[in-house]
Write a protein that holds these residues in place. Sequence first.
Motif, mmCIF file in Angstrom:
data_model
loop_
_atom_site.group_PDB
_atom_site.id
_atom_site.type_symbol
_atom_site.label_atom_id
_atom_site.label_comp_id
_atom_site.label_asym_id
_atom_site.label_seq_id
_atom_site.Cartn_x
_atom_site.Cartn_y
_atom_site.Cartn_z
ATOM 1 N N ALA A 175 44.388 46.537 32.419
ATOM 2 C CA ALA A 175 43.745 46.103 33.779
ATOM 3 C C ALA A 175 42.872 45.019 33.365
ATOM 4 C CB ALA A 175 43.321 46.887 34.648
ATOM 5 N N ILE A 176 42.871 44.334 31.994
ATOM 6 C CA ILE A 176 41.926 43.092 31.891
ATOM 7 C C ILE A 176 42.228 41.930 32.545
ATOM 8 C CG2 ILE A 176 41.159 41.672 30.019
ATOM 9 C CD1 ILE A 176 40.467 45.001 29.427
ATOM 10 N N LEU A 177 41.113 41.537 33.123
ATOM 11 C CA LEU A 177 41.310 40.322 33.871
ATOM 12 C C LEU A 177 40.199 39.530 33.571
ATOM 13 C CD1 LEU A 177 41.202 42.256 37.335
ATOM 14 C CD2 LEU A 177 43.216 41.068 36.312
ATOM 15 N N ILE A 178 40.433 38.155 34.145
ATOM 16 C CA ILE A 178 39.369 37.144 34.071
ATOM 17 C C ILE A 178 38.858 36.936 35.624
ATOM 18 C CG2 ILE A 178 38.860 34.615 33.748
ATOM 19 C CD1 ILE A 178 41.173 34.576 31.850
ATOM 20 N N HIS A 179 37.448 37.412 35.747
ATOM 21 C CA HIS A 179 36.913 37.364 36.972
ATOM 22 C C HIS A 179 35.576 37.218 37.214
ATOM 23 C CE1 HIS A 179 34.880 41.425 36.806
ATOM 24 N NE2 HIS A 179 35.841 41.809 36.200
ATOM 25 N N ALA A 180 35.109 36.698 38.255
ATOM 26 C CA ALA A 180 33.719 36.373 38.293
ATOM 27 C C ALA A 180 32.770 37.645 38.212
ATOM 28 C CB ALA A 180 33.449 35.807 40.079
ATOM 29 N N ALA A 181 31.554 37.179 37.411
ATOM 30 C CA ALA A 181 30.683 38.001 37.076
ATOM 31 C C ALA A 181 29.389 37.093 36.332
ATOM 32 C CB ALA A 181 30.901 39.330 36.298
ATOM 33 N N ASN A 182 28.092 37.542 36.794
ATOM 34 C CA ASN A 182 27.194 36.911 36.053
ATOM 35 C C ASN A 182 26.500 37.451 35.114
ATOM 36 O OD1 ASN A 182 27.495 34.211 37.656
ATOM 37 N ND2 ASN A 182 26.836 35.472 39.460
ATOM 38 N N ASN A 183 26.704 38.878 35.114
ATOM 39 C CA ASN A 183 25.899 39.651 34.022
ATOM 40 C C ASN A 183 26.976 40.736 33.470
ATOM 41 O OD1 ASN A 183 24.466 42.004 32.909
ATOM 42 N ND2 ASN A 183 22.624 41.179 33.954
ATOM 43 N N ALA A 184 27.381 40.583 32.357
ATOM 44 C CA ALA A 184 28.443 41.451 31.423
ATOM 45 C C ALA A 184 27.969 42.769 31.748
ATOM 46 C CB ALA A 184 28.598 40.816 30.128
ATOM 47 N N GLN A 185 26.691 43.276 31.266
ATOM 48 C CA GLN A 185 26.314 44.368 31.402
ATOM 49 C C GLN A 185 26.413 45.281 32.667
ATOM 50 O OE1 GLN A 185 25.650 46.540 28.470
ATOM 51 N NE2 GLN A 185 25.814 44.986 27.159
ATOM 52 N N LYS A 186 26.094 44.576 33.415
ATOM 53 C CA LYS A 186 25.905 45.050 34.797
ATOM 54 C C LYS A 186 27.427 44.977 35.844
ATOM 55 C CE LYS A 186 21.182 44.369 35.558
ATOM 56 N NZ LYS A 186 20.110 43.671 36.486
ATOM 57 N N GLU A 187 28.283 43.910 35.388
ATOM 58 C CA GLU A 187 29.387 43.672 36.115
ATOM 59 C C GLU A 187 30.680 43.773 35.560
ATOM 60 O OE1 GLU A 187 28.235 40.384 39.173
ATOM 61 O OE2 GLU A 187 27.132 39.877 37.312
ATOM 62 N N LEU A 188 30.855 44.085 34.158
ATOM 63 C CA LEU A 188 31.990 43.744 33.565
ATOM 64 C C LEU A 188 32.350 45.285 32.781
ATOM 65 C CD1 LEU A 188 31.938 40.323 31.833
ATOM 66 C CD2 LEU A 188 33.127 41.089 33.952
ATOM 67 N N LEU A 189 33.683 45.627 32.667
ATOM 68 C CA LEU A 189 34.094 46.551 32.101
ATOM 69 C C LEU A 189 35.180 46.357 31.004
ATOM 70 C CD1 LEU A 189 34.273 49.155 35.093
ATOM 71 C CD2 LEU A 189 32.541 49.234 33.376
ATOM 72 N N GLY A 190 34.886 45.356 30.505
ATOM 73 C CA GLY A 190 35.784 44.844 29.341
ATOM 74 C C GLY A 190 36.459 43.452 29.851
ATOM 75 N N CYS A 191 36.415 43.089 31.019
ATOM 76 C CA CYS A 191 37.027 41.853 31.309
ATOM 77 C C CYS A 191 36.163 40.716 30.806
ATOM 78 C CB CYS A 191 37.040 42.064 32.956
ATOM 79 S SG CYS A 191 38.230 43.135 33.558
ATOM 80 N N ILE A 192 36.698 39.176 31.165
ATOM 81 C CA ILE A 192 36.035 38.005 30.831
ATOM 82 C C ILE A 192 35.636 37.660 32.076
ATOM 83 C CG2 ILE A 192 36.533 36.092 30.001
ATOM 84 C CD1 ILE A 192 38.585 37.108 27.979
#
Length: 131
Positions: free
Chosen positions: A72-89
């Motif tokens: 379930a790796i995606l390319i999706h919107a986020a502005n803060n990797a530590q707070k909003e990402l779980l391995g995605c780009i």
Amino acid sequence: MTLILQRKYGDRGTNGTIYFLGDAVCHTIELPWRDNKRRESCIPEGRYKLVKRTYAKNGEQIGIPNVTGREAILIHAANNAQKELLGCIAPVTTLTGEGTGDHSRKALDKLKELVYSLWDMEAEVFLVIRG
């Protein structure tokens, strides 16, 4: 068709830039490299075929299948990797720090427009990730 993601690794996050035919498309943010640990690390460098994924909550997304040890790796919107990402780009317009950026939705729309136009031409689209 191949997109190139050129990365720079940091302790708090991974920043990069996606290029297509030598031109920069957008910047990216990801989690720091932590040996491909699920939900804590960016994915390994390599060559990945991009696919269209549809989710009830988020609609159509660009998926990155076949990542060793991950799903379930995606390319999706986020502005803060530590707070909003779980391995995605996450694409971003401007990099503001290690693993942080701004105007992610705008950058994602630009990237999706490119990738979807290539898919509309029935092209296979690959993402090559380099350090």
